[in-house]
Design a protein around this motif. Structure first.
Motif, PDB file in Angstrom:
ATOM      1  N   ASP A   6       0.796  -1.300  -0.115  1.00 32.23           N
ATOM      2  CA  ASP A   6      -0.016   0.032   0.061  1.00 32.23           C
ATOM      3  C   ASP A   6       0.900   1.251  -0.033  1.00 32.23           C
ATOM      4  OD1 ASP A   6      -2.494  -1.430  -0.075  1.00 32.23           O
ATOM      5  OD2 ASP A   6      -2.320  -1.597   2.079  1.00 32.23           O
ATOM      6  N   ILE A   7       2.186   1.282   0.809  1.00 33.95           N
ATOM      7  CA  ILE A   7       2.856   2.422   0.656  1.00 33.95           C
ATOM      8  C   ILE A   7       3.414   2.472  -0.662  1.00 33.95           C
ATOM      9  CG2 ILE A   7       4.972   3.184   1.620  1.00 33.95           C
ATOM     10  CD1 ILE A   7       4.399   1.673   4.222  1.00 33.95           C
ATOM     11  N   HIS A   8       3.794   1.322  -1.514  1.00 31.74           N
ATOM     12  CA  HIS A   8       4.440   1.382  -2.741  1.00 31.74           C
ATOM     13  C   HIS A   8       3.162   1.990  -3.685  1.00 31.74           C
ATOM     14  CE1 HIS A   8       6.418   0.363  -6.373  1.00 31.74           C
ATOM     15  NE2 HIS A   8       5.200  -0.316  -6.727  1.00 31.74           N
ATOM     16  N   LEU A   9       2.110   1.543  -3.535  1.00 33.92           N
ATOM     17  CA  LEU A   9       0.925   1.779  -4.334  1.00 33.92           C
ATOM     18  C   LEU A   9       0.899   3.490  -4.278  1.00 33.92           C
ATOM     19  CD1 LEU A   9      -1.456  -1.023  -4.210  1.00 33.92           C
ATOM     20  CD2 LEU A   9       0.188  -0.505  -6.120  1.00 33.92           C
ATOM     21  N   THR A  10       0.723   4.036  -3.103  1.00 31.71           N
ATOM     22  CA  THR A  10       0.514   5.459  -2.792  1.00 31.71           C
ATOM     23  C   THR A  10       1.602   6.307  -3.486  1.00 31.71           C
ATOM     24  OG1 THR A  10      -0.736   4.792  -0.793  1.00 31.71           O
ATOM     25  CG2 THR A  10       0.083   7.030  -0.969  1.00 31.71           C
ATOM     26  N   ILE A  11       2.943   5.686  -3.146  1.00 29.92           N
ATOM     27  CA  ILE A  11       4.102   6.587  -3.836  1.00 29.92           C
ATOM     28  C   ILE A  11       3.721   6.503  -5.357  1.00 29.92           C
ATOM     29  CG2 ILE A  11       6.682   6.674  -4.213  1.00 29.92           C
ATOM     30  CD1 ILE A  11       6.784   5.442  -1.436  1.00 29.92           C
ATOM     31  N   SER A  12       3.487   5.234  -6.040  1.00 33.39           N
ATOM     32  CA  SER A  12       3.323   5.270  -7.376  1.00 33.39           C
ATOM     33  C   SER A  12       2.267   6.081  -7.860  1.00 33.39           C
ATOM     34  CB  SER A  12       3.232   3.949  -7.770  1.00 33.39           C
ATOM     35  OG  SER A  12       4.383   2.881  -7.686  1.00 33.39           O
ATOM     36  N   ALA A  13       1.295   6.134  -7.120  1.00 30.52           N
ATOM     37  CA  ALA A  13      -0.086   6.748  -7.569  1.00 30.52           C
ATOM     38  C   ALA A  13       0.082   8.467  -7.763  1.00 30.52           C
ATOM     39  CB  ALA A  13      -1.240   6.742  -6.696  1.00 30.52           C
ATOM     40  N   LEU A  14       0.892   8.854  -6.604  1.00 32.75           N
ATOM     41  CA  LEU A  14       1.338  10.300  -6.530  1.00 32.75           C
ATOM     42  C   LEU A  14       2.286  10.774  -7.689  1.00 32.75           C
ATOM     43  CD1 LEU A  14       1.506  10.378  -2.725  1.00 32.75           C
ATOM     44  CD2 LEU A  14      -0.092  11.429  -4.210  1.00 32.75           C
ATOM     45  N   SER A  15       3.255   9.899  -8.037  1.00 32.68           N
ATOM     46  CA  SER A  15       4.105   9.947  -8.988  1.00 32.68           C
ATOM     47  C   SER A  15       3.736   9.801 -10.434  1.00 32.68           C
ATOM     48  CB  SER A  15       5.327   9.137  -8.697  1.00 32.68           C
ATOM     49  OG  SER A  15       5.805   9.208  -7.377  1.00 32.68           O
ATOM     50  N   PHE A  16       2.940   8.917 -10.595  1.00 37.78           N
ATOM     51  CA  PHE A  16       2.344   8.265 -11.929  1.00 37.78           C
ATOM     52  C   PHE A  16       1.483   9.471 -12.430  1.00 37.78           C
ATOM     53  CE2 PHE A  16       0.391   5.840 -14.994  1.00 37.78           C
ATOM     54  CZ  PHE A  16       1.041   5.072 -15.572  1.00 37.78           C
ATOM     55  N   TYR A  17       0.475   9.934 -11.756  1.00 36.28           N
ATOM     56  CA  TYR A  17      -0.431  10.705 -12.141  1.00 36.28           C
ATOM     57  C   TYR A  17       0.105  12.185 -12.532  1.00 36.28           C
ATOM     58  CZ  TYR A  17      -4.866  13.493 -12.069  1.00 36.28           C
ATOM     59  OH  TYR A  17      -5.967  14.050 -12.537  1.00 36.28           O
ATOM     60  N   ASN A  18       0.908  12.466 -11.977  1.00 36.47           N
ATOM     61  CA  ASN A  18       1.632  13.904 -12.339  1.00 36.47           C
ATOM     62  C   ASN A  18       2.431  13.748 -13.901  1.00 36.47           C
ATOM     63  OD1 ASN A  18       2.511  16.493 -11.154  1.00 36.47           O
ATOM     64  ND2 ASN A  18       4.519  15.911 -11.858  1.00 36.47           N
ATOM     65  N   VAL A  19       2.509  12.598 -14.484  1.00 37.58           N
ATOM     66  CA  VAL A  19       2.858  12.732 -15.821  1.00 37.58           C
ATOM     67  C   VAL A  19       1.793  12.066 -16.654  1.00 37.58           C
ATOM     68  CG1 VAL A  19       4.542  11.379 -17.213  1.00 37.58           C
ATOM     69  CG2 VAL A  19       5.160  11.840 -14.815  1.00 37.58           C
ATOM     70  N   SER A  20       1.074  11.028 -16.222  1.00 37.24           N
ATOM     71  CA  SER A  20      -0.027  10.349 -17.069  1.00 37.24           C
ATOM     72  C   SER A  20      -1.140  11.419 -17.521  1.00 37.24           C
ATOM     73  CB  SER A  20      -0.657   9.069 -16.339  1.00 37.24           C
ATOM     74  OG  SER A  20      -1.236   9.576 -14.998  1.00 37.24           O
ATOM     75  N   ASN A  21      -1.328  12.361 -16.459  1.00 34.98           N
ATOM     76  CA  ASN A  21      -2.415  13.548 -16.825  1.00 34.98           C
ATOM     77  C   ASN A  21      -2.098  14.828 -17.106  1.00 34.98           C
ATOM     78  OD1 ASN A  21      -3.593  11.062 -15.500  1.00 34.98           O
ATOM     79  ND2 ASN A  21      -5.524  12.145 -15.635  1.00 34.98           N
ATOM     80  N   ARG A  22      -0.811  14.927 -17.462  1.00 39.11           N
ATOM     81  CA  ARG A  22      -0.408  16.305 -17.855  1.00 39.11           C
ATOM     82  C   ARG A  22      -1.027  17.088 -19.012  1.00 39.11           C
ATOM     83  NH1 ARG A  22       6.265  15.387 -18.171  1.00 39.11           N
ATOM     84  NH2 ARG A  22       6.616  15.416 -16.081  1.00 39.11           N
ATOM     85  N   ALA A  23      -1.325  16.299 -20.065  1.00 38.74           N
ATOM     86  CA  ALA A  23      -1.742  16.833 -21.176  1.00 38.74           C
ATOM     87  C   ALA A  23      -3.481  17.313 -20.867  1.00 38.74           C
ATOM     88  CB  ALA A  23      -1.922  15.848 -22.421  1.00 38.74           C
ATOM     89  N   SER A  24      -4.089  16.265 -20.228  1.00 37.95           N
ATOM     90  CA  SER A  24      -5.620  16.816 -19.927  1.00 37.95           C
ATOM     91  C   SER A  24      -5.771  17.641 -18.967  1.00 37.95           C
ATOM     92  CB  SER A  24      -6.245  15.200 -19.469  1.00 37.95           C
ATOM     93  OG  SER A  24      -5.644  14.897 -18.159  1.00 37.95           O
ATOM     94  N   ILE A  25      -4.741  17.785 -17.896  1.00 33.05           N
ATOM     95  CA  ILE A  25      -4.830  18.866 -16.866  1.00 33.05           C
ATOM     96  C   ILE A  25      -4.564  20.127 -17.533  1.00 33.05           C
ATOM     97  CG2 ILE A  25      -3.665  19.776 -14.691  1.00 33.05           C
ATOM     98  CD1 ILE A  25      -5.787  17.194 -14.283  1.00 33.05           C
ATOM     99  N   ARG A  26      -3.579  20.204 -18.461  1.00 36.72           N
ATOM    100  CA  ARG A  26      -3.163  21.304 -19.052  1.00 36.72           C
ATOM    101  C   ARG A  26      -4.184  21.837 -19.943  1.00 36.72           C
ATOM    102  NH1 ARG A  26       0.601  19.781 -22.309  1.00 36.72           N
ATOM    103  NH2 ARG A  26       2.172  19.754 -21.005  1.00 36.72           N
ATOM    104  N   GLN A  27      -4.949  20.979 -20.624  1.00 30.71           N
ATOM    105  CA  GLN A  27      -6.169  21.556 -21.279  1.00 30.71           C
ATOM    106  C   GLN A  27      -7.363  21.823 -20.473  1.00 30.71           C
ATOM    107  OE1 GLN A  27      -6.037  21.637 -24.716  1.00 30.71           O
ATOM    108  NE2 GLN A  27      -8.135  22.594 -24.494  1.00 30.71           N
TER     109      GLN A  27
END
Length: 197
Positions: free
Chosen positions: A147-168
């Motif tokens: 769960d600790i790993h998944l939380t770290i990954s989620a916080l890190s991953f989203y910042n990249v995976s959703n860059r384009a949609s958040i910008r738009q």
């Protein structure tokens, strides 16, 4: 030669996905023949699987180089979180490859003989930090390293995976240096609030 093929293939698969990438283009960009690619990797899916394995091996190698065992548990988990955040931000191809593999329901990861053991090392590292933190009385009881790993990954991953949609949608550039620094600090703070007493 194998390393050059993997580097070009990584970019092609990250940009075009498994179905869009072409072995002909990868061969042309590496000055190799398709025959050599097939010799090393068997087929296109074998090359794609090798790219995934290399991508996971790379992040795990960098994690091990952090030498977290020499740090106090709170500092170690904070450093791992910041590293993971920055690694994802600096390696958007890794995020795209993971997203593509999820589209394929992890079918290629399931056929890899390396991925499982590679990624278990990440959980073991977090488990060791967590156990030290429990022993020192600085971490809360009852947490699972996964769960600790998944939380770290989620916080890190989203910042990249959703860059384009958040910008738009919001006109917010998550990759801008000040925004990235704030998000990284927020990710570390979130993890520390999760694990610390």
């Amino acid at each position: 030669m194998r390393r050059d093929i993997l580097a070009v293939a990584r970019t092609e698969f990250a940009e075009k996905g498994l179905s869009g990438a072409r072995v002909d283009e990868i061969a042309a960009k590496t000055s190799n023949s398709k025959r050599m690619i097939y010799y090393y990797f068997g087929d296109k899916e074998g090359l794609y699987r090798a790219v995934l394995e290399e991508a996971y091996a790379r992040i795990r190698t960098f994690e091990r180089s952090l030498d977290l065992g020499t740090l106090a548990p709170r500092e170690a988990i904070a450093r791992l979180t910041a590293f993971t955040f920055d690694y994802h931000a600096d390696n958007p191809d890794f995020v795209r490859l993971v997203m593509i593999e999820n589209i394929h329901h992890a079918r290629h990861l399931a056929t890899s003989s390396q991925i499982g053991s590679l990624n278990l090392s990440a959980i073991a590292m977090i488990g060791e930090i967590y156990e030290r933190g429990l022993a020192e009385g600085v971490f809360r009881e009852g947490l699972d390293p996964i769960d600790i790993h998944l939380t770290i990954s989620a916080l890190s991953f989203y910042n990249v995976s959703n860059r384009a949609s958040i910008r738009q949608v919001f006109g917010h550039d998550m990759a801008a240096p000040d925004a990235r620094a704030r998000r990284c600090a927020s990710a570390v703070d979130t993890l520390l609030r999760m694990v610390c007493r």
